[in-house]
Structure formats: structure tokens, C-alpha cells
Design an enzyme around this catalytic site. Sequence first.
Site, short mmCIF file in Angstrom:
data_model
loop_
_atom_site.label_atom_id
_atom_site.label_comp_id
_atom_site.label_asym_id
_atom_site.label_seq_id
_atom_site.Cartn_x
_atom_site.Cartn_y
_atom_site.Cartn_z
N ASN A 10 42.68 7.61 8.06
CA ASN A 10 41.64 6.69 7.61
C ASN A 10 42.22 5.83 6.48
O ASN A 10 42.34 6.29 5.35
CB ASN A 10 40.44 7.51 7.12
CG ASN A 10 39.33 6.64 6.57
OD1 ASN A 10 39.36 5.42 6.71
ND2 ASN A 10 38.35 7.27 5.94
N LYS A 12 40.96 3.27 5.11
CA LYS A 12 39.91 2.71 4.23
C LYS A 12 40.22 1.23 3.95
O LYS A 12 40.80 0.56 4.81
CB LYS A 12 39.79 3.54 2.95
CG LYS A 12 39.65 5.03 3.26
CD LYS A 12 39.28 5.86 2.07
CE LYS A 12 39.24 7.34 2.49
NZ LYS A 12 38.82 8.22 1.43
N HIS A 89 31.07 8.56 7.52
CA HIS A 89 31.95 8.94 6.40
C HIS A 89 31.14 8.96 5.10
O HIS A 89 30.26 8.12 4.91
CB HIS A 89 33.12 7.96 6.29
CG HIS A 89 34.18 8.44 5.36
ND1 HIS A 89 34.07 8.32 4.00
CD2 HIS A 89 35.35 9.08 5.59
CE1 HIS A 89 35.14 8.86 3.43
NE2 HIS A 89 35.93 9.33 4.38
N GLU A 91 31.77 7.95 2.26
CA GLU A 91 31.78 6.69 1.49
C GLU A 91 30.78 5.69 2.07
O GLU A 91 30.23 4.86 1.34
CB GLU A 91 33.21 6.12 1.46
CG GLU A 91 34.09 6.94 0.52
CD GLU A 91 35.57 6.96 0.88
OE1 GLU A 91 36.02 6.09 1.65
OE2 GLU A 91 36.27 7.87 0.39
N GLU A 156 34.32 17.38 5.87
CA GLU A 156 34.92 16.83 4.65
C GLU A 156 34.02 17.11 3.45
O GLU A 156 33.05 16.37 3.22
CB GLU A 156 35.09 15.32 4.77
CG GLU A 156 35.97 14.86 5.90
CD GLU A 156 36.59 13.50 5.59
OE1 GLU A 156 37.81 13.42 5.45
OE2 GLU A 156 35.85 12.52 5.46
N GLY A 162 39.87 12.63 -1.98
CA GLY A 162 40.60 11.86 -2.99
C GLY A 162 40.73 12.54 -4.34
O GLY A 162 40.99 11.89 -5.35
N SER A 199 41.72 15.49 0.77
CA SER A 199 42.95 15.78 0.02
C SER A 199 44.03 16.50 0.84
O SER A 199 44.80 17.28 0.29
CB SER A 199 42.64 16.56 -1.25
OG SER A 199 41.92 15.73 -2.15
N GLY A 220 43.10 10.57 4.46
CA GLY A 220 42.93 9.28 3.81
C GLY A 220 44.21 8.88 3.09
O GLY A 220 45.18 8.42 3.71
N GLY A 221 44.24 9.08 1.78
CA GLY A 221 45.33 8.62 0.92
C GLY A 221 46.74 8.88 1.45
O GLY A 221 47.57 7.95 1.49
P1 PGA Z 1 41.64 11.78 1.27
O1 PGA Z 1 40.46 11.10 2.10
O2 PGA Z 1 42.59 12.37 2.29
O3 PGA Z 1 42.25 10.66 0.49
O4 PGA Z 1 41.04 12.83 0.41
C1 PGA Z 1 39.93 11.70 3.23
C2 PGA Z 1 38.79 10.88 3.77
O5 PGA Z 1 38.07 10.26 2.98
O6 PGA Z 1 38.58 10.83 4.98
#
Ligand code: PGA
Length: 239
Positions: A10, A12, A89, A91, A156, A162, A199, A220-221
Site C-alpha cells: 500500500n 498510500k 483502510h 486511514e 490491521e 506506521g 508495521s 505500507g511504509g
Molecule cells: P505500515 O502501514 O506498514 O506503514 O504500518 C500499513 C497499512 O497502513 O496498510
Amino acid sequence: MENNKIIVCNHKMNLTGKEMETYLSVINTQNFSKDLVICPTNIYVPYFLKKSYSVGLQNIYYGAKGAFTGEVSPVQAKSMGITYVIVGHSERRTNFDETNDLINKKVISALDSGLKVILCIGEAMHKKKNEKIIKEEMFSCLKNVKDLANVMIAYEPLWAIGTSLTPTNDEIFKTTTFIKDFIHKEFNYEGIKVLYGGSVSDTNIEELNKITNIDGFLIGGASLNTEKLLKITKVVFTR
Ligand code: PGA
């Protein structure tokens, strides 16, 4: 380099056009399988299509077409060769006020158009008793959904996204078992795929990959860094 696990990246709202080109120059030298799903920022999607991996969107609207400025429909996504869509998600829920009801409409519409859905659920705080929250999310977001073969659940915990924090392997195992049992019991569907997200990184993937009942990861990151991503895919796809 194939097993049954899935990795969803992802991106983002990250990467400039130039950074995206550099990213592609690395990952396009690799021979991935369709079990790697990259979800770029919408405007970059065409650059990721027709490669060894799959492409997903990070969000979708439920209408088919019309006066919905700024939105993308499942019909449009499917017509471009997009396979997956992330729905619900945290967010989107937090920053754009998406409710379970709206998410349910998106899930149904995406499935009707032939997309595969990655439905995100997770509790907001680090609570041992997260079952009530995720149960309610599953009930509401999957209401009237028949086609569960094309749905994956991404568990999640919001507090893990994050933050470099993750639940223990044992906690993830228990929640995954709970999700799979719940879907079996309430929706009469056995074998739902459950991903863990929050994470996940190149430094904890060896450990997280030991969890025996998860079907993959939503990242994500760490997925924005090609070196980290390649390390992660090596661990997940080869064991
Ligand atoms: P992250 O994000 O791996 O940066 O924690 C995961 C996500 O929001 O899907």
C-alpha cells in the site's frame, strides 16, 4: 519463488513521479508472481500494469459511472486490468469518515465488477479484547456479500500502523483464528484468507512469517523501499 502467501503493498500518497520511475526500475527487473499486489497512488497505476505482479487500488467508489468528481469506479478499474482493491483502510475510515455502511457498498460493488477485495479491519487501541470491534466490522462490511472467495481480510490494528509496534505472534495468531472461525460460522464460508498489516518491515518479517495461520501481509511504509520490499518478498515467498 511461489507459495500461497500474498503480499499487498500500500503506497498510500507517496512517491513523486521521479521516485516512482526509480522504484519501477528496480522492481521490474524481478520476476514476481501475481501474489505480489502493488497498490500505487492512482495517477501512477498505468505504469504498474501488465507486469509480473498484480495491481490494486487503495480505494474505490461504489457507483459505476457519472457525476462523481474525483472518484474511480470498480467498472473503470476492472476495464484497466486492475485486479484488487483495498476497501475500508483505517486511514479512509479516520480521515475521510468512511463508515461500515459505505464500506459495505464499496465491497459489494467491487465484487460485482469482478475485482478482488482486500477488506481492512482492526481495533483502534491496543486492547486484548479486540473481538467485539472486528466482529462488528466484519458483520457490517460484509452484509449481503455472497462472493467471499474473492475477499481477503486484512487485520490491521490501528495502533500498529506506521508506529513500529506490532502485536505478538501469539496475539496475531489468536485474532486470525477468531476471524476465520467467525467467517466460517456466520457466513458459512471456510478458508477466508487473512493478511496481517501494521508495521511489517524487513526487520520483523522473519518473525511474523512464523505465524502459521496467516495468508500474507499488507505493507505500507516498508513497501516504498525496494531494498526492504525485496527482502520481505524473499522471506515470504520462498518459505
Ligand atoms: P505500515 O502501514 O506498514 O506503514 O504500518 C500499513 C497499512 O497502513 O496498510
